[in-house]
Design an enzyme around this catalytic site. Structure first.
Site, PDB file in Angstrom:
ATOM      1  N   GLU A 382       0.899  -1.332   0.051  1.00  0.00           N
ATOM      2  CA  GLU A 382      -0.099   0.046  -0.003  1.00  0.00           C
ATOM      3  C   GLU A 382       1.030   1.335   0.045  1.00  0.00           C
ATOM      4  O   GLU A 382       1.782   1.462   0.851  1.00  0.00           O
ATOM      5  CB  GLU A 382      -0.879   0.285   1.214  1.00  0.00           C
ATOM      6  CG  GLU A 382      -1.798   1.519   1.453  1.00  0.00           C
ATOM      7  CD  GLU A 382      -2.714   1.464   2.509  1.00  0.00           C
ATOM      8  OE1 GLU A 382      -3.533   2.271   2.490  1.00  0.00           O
ATOM      9  OE2 GLU A 382      -2.639   0.403   3.456  1.00  0.00           O
ATOM     10  N   GLU A 468      -8.195   2.371  -3.517  1.00  0.00           N
ATOM     11  CA  GLU A 468      -8.973   2.230  -2.483  1.00  0.00           C
ATOM     12  C   GLU A 468      -9.846   3.367  -2.095  1.00  0.00           C
ATOM     13  O   GLU A 468      -9.305   4.379  -2.196  1.00  0.00           O
ATOM     14  CB  GLU A 468      -7.959   2.121  -1.216  1.00  0.00           C
ATOM     15  CG  GLU A 468      -7.277   0.793  -1.174  1.00  0.00           C
ATOM     16  CD  GLU A 468      -6.389   0.479   0.202  1.00  0.00           C
ATOM     17  OE1 GLU A 468      -6.293   1.356   0.963  1.00  0.00           O
ATOM     18  OE2 GLU A 468      -5.655  -0.559  -0.015  1.00  0.00           O
ATOM     19  N   ASP A 498     -12.318   1.046   1.685  1.00  0.00           N
ATOM     20  CA  ASP A 498     -11.444   1.028   2.757  1.00  0.00           C
ATOM     21  C   ASP A 498     -12.168   1.247   3.828  1.00  0.00           C
ATOM     22  O   ASP A 498     -13.206   1.700   4.025  1.00  0.00           O
ATOM     23  CB  ASP A 498     -10.430   2.096   2.642  1.00  0.00           C
ATOM     24  CG  ASP A 498      -9.198   2.129   3.313  1.00  0.00           C
ATOM     25  OD1 ASP A 498      -8.925   1.179   4.280  1.00  0.00           O
ATOM     26  OD2 ASP A 498      -8.476   3.312   3.354  1.00  0.00           O
ATOM     27  N   GLU A 555      -6.659  -4.938   8.046  1.00  0.00           N
ATOM     28  CA  GLU A 555      -5.618  -4.123   8.325  1.00  0.00           C
ATOM     29  C   GLU A 555      -5.169  -3.934   9.913  1.00  0.00           C
ATOM     30  O   GLU A 555      -6.233  -4.222  10.682  1.00  0.00           O
ATOM     31  CB  GLU A 555      -5.505  -2.717   8.006  1.00  0.00           C
ATOM     32  CG  GLU A 555      -6.846  -1.769   8.276  1.00  0.00           C
ATOM     33  CD  GLU A 555      -6.930  -0.477   7.696  1.00  0.00           C
ATOM     34  OE1 GLU A 555      -5.866  -0.157   7.024  1.00  0.00           O
ATOM     35  OE2 GLU A 555      -7.811   0.087   7.932  1.00  0.00           O
TER      36      GLU A 555
END
Length: 610
Positions: A382, A468, A498, A555
């Site tokens: 990312e 995202e 996201d 995440e």
């Protein structure tokens, strides 16, 4: 601001009145001068005419006396005079209707005796006295009188106009005095007057006695404009402000600072927050029968001596508090705190320095690896924007990104991140790269063209790009967002949602929007092990993703226990400090090289069970 417009209009009226007064005064002066000149000219003309007539008379008498001397030399006796001689004398002297008479009748005719040698009167020359100059003046008198009357009338009119102009000037001066201190719509003290009152209140404050200065801003007036029009909006606004006066202490002063901004000066101990909330409530409750739209308000305040001691500092701090309230929304009251000032200074610093950093390409990208839940292999990265200032050091994206959105720099920042991420992704052909899009970028139709152009420029396969987006952007204009995501999909890129679960989490748009991946918010990971239903929620999200054909990435993974639980829950990919922190591209190079080396050195059995 309306107050400034009113003051400007009053100033223009006052200037017009002054011009009228000056012009009228000049006209009166010119008219008086003209009358005086005309009168003086007439007097001088009469004097000159009479002087010319008297000179003519003297010349005629002298000529007549010469003629009499000749007469005596020619005629010894005067019983009879030849009329031809009289006619010649008349022509030579210019006397009108000259006659020689021995016994003239008394009257208005002029007479000149003719004496013999012994001093006896033989007769008289008589004639009609002429007034040529005076007669000319008599003929001119009607014209002169007419001019004089016209000038006197004009002077009289000008005097009336002068008085009228003076009255208008006095009225405009009085209006200007009011406009300098008073808002024309509400009759409240205007900005200038409020600042004067604030300065006087601070100067008159005794000891540690507090003084509050609050700013209140009305919101929702745009809807009022659309509903009932701007003119009637002003009436609505005035009603709204006047409805708040009942909630002010007796020693408080309410004034208008701008179009939709009002101020309160309150001397002494007062619960400012309660007062302002009551005022906001009164505004929100205001309703007119001609509209269904309601307006709101928010407020900020600062106090002496807690927050400032000078008027300018107090106003600035109250405005910073008002700005903080505006960011939180209608109905909010914020008291000034030093942290607000610090934040404001930081924002001003970013507004000044960020454009320079973009121009100098002083920003860089860090990358955080994304690993497969099964086996822990790095499958993507990312891209995360980073800014290290030369003097301030690192400045986080959460600090400078909102400022970039405010000052219109997101298009440049977004293009920089996308281009740099794809350029550096070329060194990792086996990985995909995830790039965050801000809501402003997604709403902009040009994002599709930007992605297409950068893909063509870098030569990176579209399937390696994961864009995202956040949940909030999907509900602003669903139809347009569906079209936007479909257009991006046509380019071959993938779309991830996201921070899923931190916002609306509406299942309807998960079905409606063509998404590829769900990214579970880190808050659910933190709850693992601390909450009885933390794992159940994650399992439900994973099941939802599976049902919709979406892969699931989680995440914020920081512990081995979290990794195991998330893998058991069925997550496809993971990201977090447990695996690696965001780092420059060179660090990612080393991680990939090390991972390949470890894979070669790992025994086959361990590789199968990893």
């Amino acid at each position: 601001m309306d107050t400034e417009v009113n003051i400007g209009a009053t100033g223009a009226t006052r200037a017009h009145a002054r011009r009228m007064f000056s012009a009228s005064r000049l006209i009166v002066m010119l008219a008086v001068i003209a009358v005086a000149v005309t009168t003086l000219s007439a007097g001088i003309g009469y004097g000159l005419a009479r002087q010319n007539d008297e000179l003519l008379w003297s010349e005629q008498r002298a000529s007549l006396q010469n003629a009499i001397a000749e007469f005596r030399a020619l005629f010894g006796q005067t019983e009879k005079v030849d009329p031809r001689f009289v006619h010649l004398v008349e022509q030579s002297t210019g006397l009108n209707n000259l006659k020689f008479e021995t016994e003239p009748e008394p009257g208005s005719r002029e007479m000149q005796p003719v004496m013999d040698a012994h001093g006896r009167i033989d007769g008289f020359f008589t004639w009609d006295k002429a007034y040529p100059g005076m007669q000319t003046m008599h003929r001119l008198m009607p014209i002169i009188a007419g001019i004089a009357i016209l000038l006197v009338s004009f002077a009289g009119f000008s005097l009336w106009q002068l008085r009228r102009a003076r009255h208008e000037l006095n009225a405009s001066e009085a209006q200007a005095a009011r406009a300098a201190d008073e808002d024309t719509l509400t009759g409240l003290p205007n900005r200038r007057k409020m600042l004067v009152l604030l300065e006087a209140a601070i100067a008159a404050r005794l000891g540690q006695k507090p003084l509050t200065f609050a700013l209140l801003e009305l919101s929702g007036l745009h809807e009022i404009d659309e509903e009932i029009g701007m003119i009637r909006r002003e009436e609505f606004l005035a009603d709204a402000v006047m409805s708040t006066k009942d909630y002010l202490p007796a020693n408080a002063t309410l004034g208008r600072m701008g179009t939709t901004e009002f101020a309160v000066i309150c001397d002494g101990d007062v619960d400012a927050r309660t007062m302002l909330r009551s005022m906001i409530g009164a505004i929100a409750d205001l309703h007119r029968s001609d509209t269904e739209v309601r307006i709101g308000a928010y407020a900020g305040y600062a106090q002496v001596p807690r927050d400032a001691n000078r008027p300018d500092e107090l106003v600035r701090h109250a405005r910073l508090a008002l700005r903080a309230a505006a960011e939180k929304g209608s109905g909010i009251v914020v008291a000034f705190e030093q942290s607000i000032d610090t934040l404001s200074k930081d924002q001003n610093f970013i507004r000044r320095e960020l454009p320079r950093a973009i121009a100098a390409e002083a920003l860089e990208l860090h990358y955080q690896p994304i690993v497969a839940a099964q086996g822990g292999r790095i499958v993507g990265v990312e891209a995360l924007l980073r800014w290290t200032h030369a003097t301030r050091g690192p400045i986080g994206p959460a600090v400078f990104i909102p400022v970039a959105e405010q000052i219109g720099l997101m298009d440049k920042l977004g293009a920089f991140v996308l281009r740099r991420a794809l350029i550096e992704a070329k060194r990792w052909p086996e990985l995909y790269v995830a790039v965050n899009l801000s809501p402003l970028q997604v709403r902009d139709r040009s994002i599709v063209d930007l992605v297409r152009d950068v893909l063509a420029e870098t030569g990176v396969a579209p399937s390696r790009l994961m864009l995202e987006i956040t949940e909030g952007v999907l509900i602003d204009n669903p139809d347009e967002m569906v079209k936007r995501i479909e257009d991006l999909h046509k380019l071959g890129v993938r779309i991830a949602l996201d921070d899923f679960g931190s916002g609306y989490s509406n299942l309807g748009y998960l079905q409606r929007f063509p998404l590829d991946k769900l990214k579970i918010d880190r808050s659910f990971v933190t709850a693992l092990g601390n909450s009885a239903n933390g794992g159940v929620i994650i399992q439900a999200i994973v099941a939802l993703g599976r049902a919709l054909g979406l892969s699931v990435l989680v995440e914020g993974v920081e512990t081995e226990q979290q990794r195991v639980l998330l893998r058991l829950a069925g997550c496809d990919e993971m990201q977090g400090f447990l695996f690696a922190k965001p780092a420059p591209a060179k660090t990612i190079d080393r991680l990939l090289a090390q991972a390949k080396q470890n894979a070669r050195m790992m025994p086959p059995r361990e590789a199968l069970t990893a």
